[in-house]
Structures are given as structure tokens and as C-alpha cells.
Write a protein that holds these residues in place. Structure first.
Motif, mmCIF file in Angstrom:
data_model
loop_
_atom_site.group_PDB
_atom_site.id
_atom_site.type_symbol
_atom_site.label_atom_id
_atom_site.label_comp_id
_atom_site.label_asym_id
_atom_site.label_seq_id
_atom_site.Cartn_x
_atom_site.Cartn_y
_atom_site.Cartn_z
ATOM 1 N N GLU A 180 33.958 59.744 65.695
ATOM 2 C CA GLU A 180 33.053 60.896 65.657
ATOM 3 C C GLU A 180 33.874 62.187 65.656
ATOM 4 O O GLU A 180 34.845 62.305 66.409
ATOM 5 N N TYR A 181 33.506 63.147 64.824
ATOM 6 C CA TYR A 181 34.259 64.409 64.722
ATOM 7 C C TYR A 181 33.302 65.599 64.744
ATOM 8 O O TYR A 181 32.233 65.554 64.137
ATOM 9 N N ARG A 182 33.749 66.664 65.438
ATOM 10 C CA ARG A 182 32.997 67.930 65.415
ATOM 11 C C ARG A 182 33.819 68.980 64.657
ATOM 12 O O ARG A 182 33.816 70.153 65.020
ATOM 13 N N THR A 183 34.537 68.525 63.651
ATOM 14 C CA THR A 183 35.463 69.422 62.938
ATOM 15 C C THR A 183 35.018 69.640 61.496
ATOM 16 O O THR A 183 35.825 69.614 60.572
ATOM 17 N N GLN A 228 22.048 69.426 64.874
ATOM 18 C CA GLN A 228 21.706 69.894 66.230
ATOM 19 C C GLN A 228 20.348 69.370 66.672
ATOM 20 O O GLN A 228 20.110 69.099 67.852
ATOM 21 N N LYS A 245 28.783 74.398 63.053
ATOM 22 C CA LYS A 245 29.280 74.350 64.437
ATOM 23 C C LYS A 245 28.548 73.325 65.283
ATOM 24 O O LYS A 245 29.127 72.682 66.152
ATOM 25 N N SER A 299 26.891 70.537 64.316
ATOM 26 C CA SER A 299 26.715 69.181 63.772
ATOM 27 C C SER A 299 27.985 68.354 63.946
ATOM 28 O O SER A 299 29.084 68.899 64.079
ATOM 29 N N LYS A 300 27.807 67.043 63.976
ATOM 30 C CA LYS A 300 28.989 66.170 64.087
ATOM 31 C C LYS A 300 28.926 65.064 63.038
ATOM 32 O O LYS A 300 27.843 64.616 62.641
#
Length: 459
Positions: free
Chosen positions: A4-7, A35, A66, A68-69
Motif C-alpha cells: 500500500e502506498y500514499r505516494t 478519501q 493527498k 488517496s492510497k
């Protein structure tokens, strides 16, 4: 392994860039959680060092970078396959859209299958009867063949596709026959036409429908034919069925490829299409065929509308290179209400000789086919001559050929979209028309067949 990434760095059209990723693979499935908790899906298109370019299946509208992942699922896009799919309607990504129960899969398969290995291919040689004289008699479809239909905007290719799906069958075989129908980027009315036609005639019982509508995301269009072919491979090679795959409209598929290619800022090829269009189409078309030692087979009829009726446009041009012939629809015949408006002279089935003759159709099929082609070409020439010089300039023989050409279009080609002719009926109509010509002009038919069949028409 799920990562999982938030980048998420940026979103451009249907593409999203995710940074600082590790161990991500090409074609891997991605889940994007917004979100709001809403989930959207995509797949990895490109990996460059620690950056992954993700192609979204749904719209990118409403995605906040920002908040969303992205979750990489460690597997490609798969389809759950079962014989229960027959009689069902799915969307372009394989989700049921007919309010029926969920499919319980026997196996799950990656939709990005490979073309058939040339070494394992068996030669196509069995006749498929479509019930359409212009195809069965003159441009015969053979089991395991790829035979596209080249149409134009506004021509009745949808009706022709529905007719073939309804009527097609392998003669002299007790094997099960199934139709996998993929509709790409079509309107709601067109989709409803196919579903209603299949349901009304009972053809849906042996069919699987994948429907991608014009208002669905363009990206879904790229997956739709792959979903259909994966299903066909399962039914053919796991369940031993003869499967006819009809895909309409390949032009919409190629437009979707061009859209994604432009979003990726790739160097465009001819007319803005990506340089790999040939490879991409070949990957789809070459999934048809017969495999040695296996009972089932996949026969493909891709349908495409030629932009501006241009045969040299990249889509029909490349399709013609890869496939074994083409059926061309004529605007002139359509204007004169000759249905289906198949223009038999430029149409071609490169495998027609392999699927006809004694034991397959009938011994006289090849000779009558050659004679009908020749007589129709001469008849059309005579009619054009009459327009320029007047009918008085024609010889008596030319007048007979012109009369033959008219009868040929009205009786042989024109049969409507609801008439299902057996190959015997098609051959009988051919002999009846050839009886209009002097026996001395029938140079392409062996004397033994003239004695046996022409006499019967004259009596």
C-alpha cells in the motif's frame, strides 16, 4: 504480496503516477482507495526505477492525490471462469450486468493470454455454416479462422453480427457450439438490440455477452476483447466446445489504445495510432485457432468500421495483414436495399478452399463458386458498359451476363437478416442463376457437374 502506498504524485487523464514503489510488476492490478472509502481499479502500465505508471479502469474524476492510497495486489487482471457464464451478460470488465447471480469460478485466468503457439496449431479445415449465402457460398468461413468484417459508419454490421451469432453452426458435428460476443464502445440502443435479439431467438442460451458502452471509460475497452477471448479459450480448450468469437467494433478498441498512448506521451505512428498497434492487434487475433490433440476451437469474426470508408486506414490495413481474408460491406448495395450488403468481389476468405468440397459441403461447391465470381464480375462490367454506351452496344451474351448480375444481387446476396439458408439451398440458388447463361459460357465448371446439377435446374 499486497503493498500500500500514499505516494500518488500526479494524475493525467486515465493515468496515475505512484512514487517510491518496490517490487511492482508490469500489468499488476492496483486498487485506489479514495478519501470517501470508494474503490477504483487500475493496472500497472510502466515501471521506471521507483515510479509506477498506473492506468485507471474508471474515471479519474474526484481523486484527491493527498488523501488517496494505492494498493498493489501482486496479480494481473483475472477473470473467474465457469460454464455457467453461458446465457449471461457481463460488462467490459467481466462483472455481471444482467441482475443474475455471481459466477462461482472453476478457475481464475489472467486475461492477457498469449497467442497460440504456431507449432501446436492444427490447420483449419472444417466448414462453418453461417446461413448467409454470400459467406457460405463464396467466402466460406472455416473452423479456427479469423475472418473480419470491414464495414462503414451507418451500415448494418450490427444486424449481420447478430445474424451470424444466431445462425452459425459446425456441420456434421455433434460437438457443442458456443458464441462469445464482445461489444466495445457501442451505444445503449445497440447493446439493447443485441441482448433483445439473442434473448428473443434463444441464441443467448449458448452465448456469453461482454458489453462495454460508449459512456464507459475508454480504458475498459482495452480489457473487453481480452475478457471475451479468455472466456473463449476456457470454453474451447477446457470444455471442448467450438467457440465463435464476434468482436464489434475494433475501431473503438484502437481509438482507446490511441487515447492511452497520447496520455503516456508516446511517439505517435500512422494517423496518431501507437507504433505497436500491429503487435497489439496480432496478440488478439492470433488467440484464435485449433490446437492439435484438443477437441475445441476458436473462430474469430472481428467487425470494424473503416473511418471514411478508407480500406488503407491503419486499422483495416493492419487487420487485413494479420487475418485470413475480409468480408466487405458495400454502401452501394445498402442504398439499393440489398441485405446483407456484402460486396463479394473485393471480399476474400483465404481458407475457403480448405473447408469446401466432397464430405464438407458438396463436390460442386468450388466450381460453382469460381463460376459465380467470374459471371458476376462480367455482368457488372456489362452493366457499366451499358451506362456509358447504352444497352444497344451490348452483345446478346453481355445482356445475359447483365441480367445474371441483377438476379445474383437480388436472389443470391439479398436474403434479409432473418433467412437461414443451408449450404444446399445456397448451391441450388447458384445453379438456378447459372442456368440463365449459355452452357458454353460456364467454362469453370466440370462437364460432369454440369450434367448432374444444371440439368436438374433446367427441367
Amino acid at each position: 504480496m499486497i503493498k500500500e502506498y500514499r505516494t500518488i504524485k500526479e494524475i493525467v487523464g486515465p493515468l496515475m503516477v505512484v512514487e517510491r514503489v518496490e517490487g511492482v510488476k508490469y500489468d499488476e492490478l492496483v486498487e485506489i482507495e479514495l478519501q470517501t472509502g470508494e474503490l477504483r481499479r487500475g493496472k500497472v502500465l510502466e515501471i521506471n526505477e521507483d515510479k509506477a505508471v498506473v492506468q485507471l479502469f474508471e474515471s479519474s474524476a474526484g481523486i484527491n492525490i493527498k488523501g488517496s492510497k494505492a494498493k498493489f495486489l501482486g496479480k494481473p487482471l483475472e477473470l473467474g471462469l465457469s460454464e455457467d457464464m453461458l446465457g449471461r451478460v457481463f460488462d467490459g470488465l467481466g462483472r455481471p450486468k444482467d441482475n443474475g447471480p455471481k459466477i462461482i469460478p472453476e478457475i481464475r485466468s489472467d486475461i492477457n493470454g498469449s497467442p497460440l503457439n504456431p507449432v501446436s496449431r492444427d490447420y483449419p479445415s472444417e466448414f462453418i455454416q453461417t446461413g448467409i449465402s454470400a459467406i457460405d457460398g463464396l467466402n466460406t468461413l472455416v473452423r479456427g479462422q479469423k475472418l473480419p468484417v470491414f464495414s462503414g459508419s451507418g451500415l448494418p454490421h450490427a444486424e449481420l453480427a447478430a445474424q451470424i451469432a444466431r445462425q452459425a453452426k459446425v456441420l456434421n458435428s455433434d460437438s457443442k457450439f458456443a458464441v462469445v460476443f464482445a461489444a466495445i464502445g457501442i451505444t445503449f440502443e445497440e447493446a439493447q438490440f443485441f441482448i433483445d435479439d439473442f434473448t428473443k431467438t434463444g441464441a443467448i442460451d449458448r452465448a456469453v455477452l461482454f458489453v462495454n458502452l460508449a459512456n464507459d471509460p475508454a480504458i475498459e475497452r482495452i480489457a473487453t476483447p481480452r475478457m471475451a477471448l479468455t472466456t473463449a479459450e476456457f470454453l474451447a480448450f477446457e470444455k471442448g466446445m467450438h467457440v465463435l468469437v464476434i468482436i464489434t467494433d475494433m475501431t473503438n478498441y484502437c481509438e482507446a489504445l490511441r487515447e492511452v498512448s497520447a496520455a503516456r506521451k508516446e511517439v505517435p505512428g500512422r494517423r496518431g495510432y501507437p507504433g505497436y498497434l500491429y503487435t497489439d492487434l496480432a496478440n488478439l487475433y492470433e488467440r484464435a485457432g485449433r490446437v492439435k490433440g484438443r477437441e475445441g476451437s476458436i473462430t474469430q469474426i472481428p467487425i470494424l468500421t473503416m473511418p471514411e470508408d478508407d480500406k488503407t486506414h491503419p486499422i483495416p490495413d493492419l487487420t487485413g495483414y494479420i487475418t485470413e481474408g475480409q468480408i466487405i460491406l458495400s454502401r452501394d448495395l445498402n442504398r439499393r436495399e440489398i441485405m446483407p450488403p456484402i460486396d463479394v468481389l473485393p471480399s476474400l476468405s483465404r481458407l475457403k478452399d480448405k473447408g469446401i468440397g466432397r464430405g464438407k459441403t458438396r463436390e460442386d461447391h468450388a466450381d460453382t463458386m469460381n463460376q459465380l465470381f467470374s459471371a458476376y464480375a462480367q455482368g457488372k462490367q456489362a452493366k457499366e458498359l451499358a451506362v456509358i454506351l447504352g444497352e444497344s452496344a451490348l452483345s446478346d451474351t453481355d445482356k445475359l451476363f447483365a441480367k445474371f448480375a441483377e438476379g445474383f444481387e437480388k436472389e443470391y446476396i439479398s436474403q434479409g437478416f432473418n433467412t437461414n439458408r443451408t449450404i444446399e439451398e445456397t448451391l441450388a440458388i447458384g445453379w438456378k442463376l447459372l442456368a440463365l447463361l449459355p452452357k458454353t459460357e460456364l467454362k469453370r465448371i466440370r462437364d460432369e457437374y454440369l450434367e448432374k446439377y444444371l440439368k436438374r435446374e433446367d427441367e
